[in-house]
Design a protein around this motif. Structure first.
Motif, PDB file in Angstrom:
ATOM      1  N   CYS A  19       0.837  -1.185   0.000  1.00  0.00           N
ATOM      2  CA  CYS A  19       0.000   0.000   0.000  1.00  0.00           C
ATOM      3  C   CYS A  19       0.882   1.249   0.000  1.00  0.00           C
ATOM      4  CB  CYS A  19      -0.881  -0.017   1.254  1.00  0.00           C
ATOM      5  SG  CYS A  19      -1.806   1.497   1.479  1.00  0.00           S
ATOM      6  N   ILE A  21       0.189   4.116   0.821  1.00  0.00           N
ATOM      7  CA  ILE A  21      -0.132   5.019   1.918  1.00  0.00           C
ATOM      8  C   ILE A  21       0.530   4.567   3.211  1.00  0.00           C
ATOM      9  CG2 ILE A  21      -1.999   6.033   3.266  1.00  0.00           C
ATOM     10  CD1 ILE A  21      -1.918   6.873   0.328  1.00  0.00           C
ATOM     11  N   CYS A  22       0.331   3.321   3.573  1.00  0.00           N
ATOM     12  CA  CYS A  22       0.835   2.868   4.868  1.00  0.00           C
ATOM     13  C   CYS A  22       1.851   1.743   4.719  1.00  0.00           C
ATOM     14  CB  CYS A  22      -0.322   2.427   5.750  1.00  0.00           C
ATOM     15  SG  CYS A  22      -1.141   0.953   5.138  1.00  0.00           S
ATOM     16  N   CYS A  34      -4.388  -1.050   0.801  1.00  0.00           N
ATOM     17  CA  CYS A  34      -4.647  -2.145   1.718  1.00  0.00           C
ATOM     18  C   CYS A  34      -6.081  -2.093   2.216  1.00  0.00           C
ATOM     19  CB  CYS A  34      -3.676  -2.078   2.902  1.00  0.00           C
ATOM     20  SG  CYS A  34      -4.012  -0.705   4.012  1.00  0.00           S
ATOM     21  N   CYS A  38      -7.306   3.733   2.982  1.00  0.00           N
ATOM     22  CA  CYS A  38      -6.089   4.216   2.336  1.00  0.00           C
ATOM     23  C   CYS A  38      -6.388   4.693   0.921  1.00  0.00           C
ATOM     24  CB  CYS A  38      -5.036   3.118   2.336  1.00  0.00           C
ATOM     25  SG  CYS A  38      -4.174   2.963   3.916  1.00  0.00           S
TER      26      CYS A  38
END
Ligand SMILES: [Zn+2]
Length: 72
Positions: A19, A21-22, A34, A38
């Motif tokens: 992911c 984002i994270c 994920c 996100c």
């Protein structure tokens, strides 16, 4: 010509990119993210970025260039 594998994309292993984002493992349902959260965050960033560009440019063009005309 007929497609031998109509439903298939190019060889796609189960290994997905993390992911963005994270950095967690992404879920096929939300790939490349994920989770829906996100994906939402990314969309928000994208939109923010899009709206921020003209604004920033406007500010930049307005304040960065001093006019030499007044000194002459
Ligand atoms: Zn994530």
């Amino acid at each position: 010509m007929s497609d031998p594998n109509p439903g298939r994309r190019r060889s796609g292993p189960t290994q997905l990119d993390p992911c963005p984002i994270c950095k967690k493992a992404s879920e096929p349902a939300y790939v490349p993210f994920c989770s829906a959260r996100c994906a939402d965050i990314d969309l928000g960033r994208w939109l923010t970025d899009r709206y921020a560009i003209p604004t920033a440019e406007d500010e930049d063009a307005d304040g960065v260039e001093p006019r030499p005309d007044q000194t002459a």
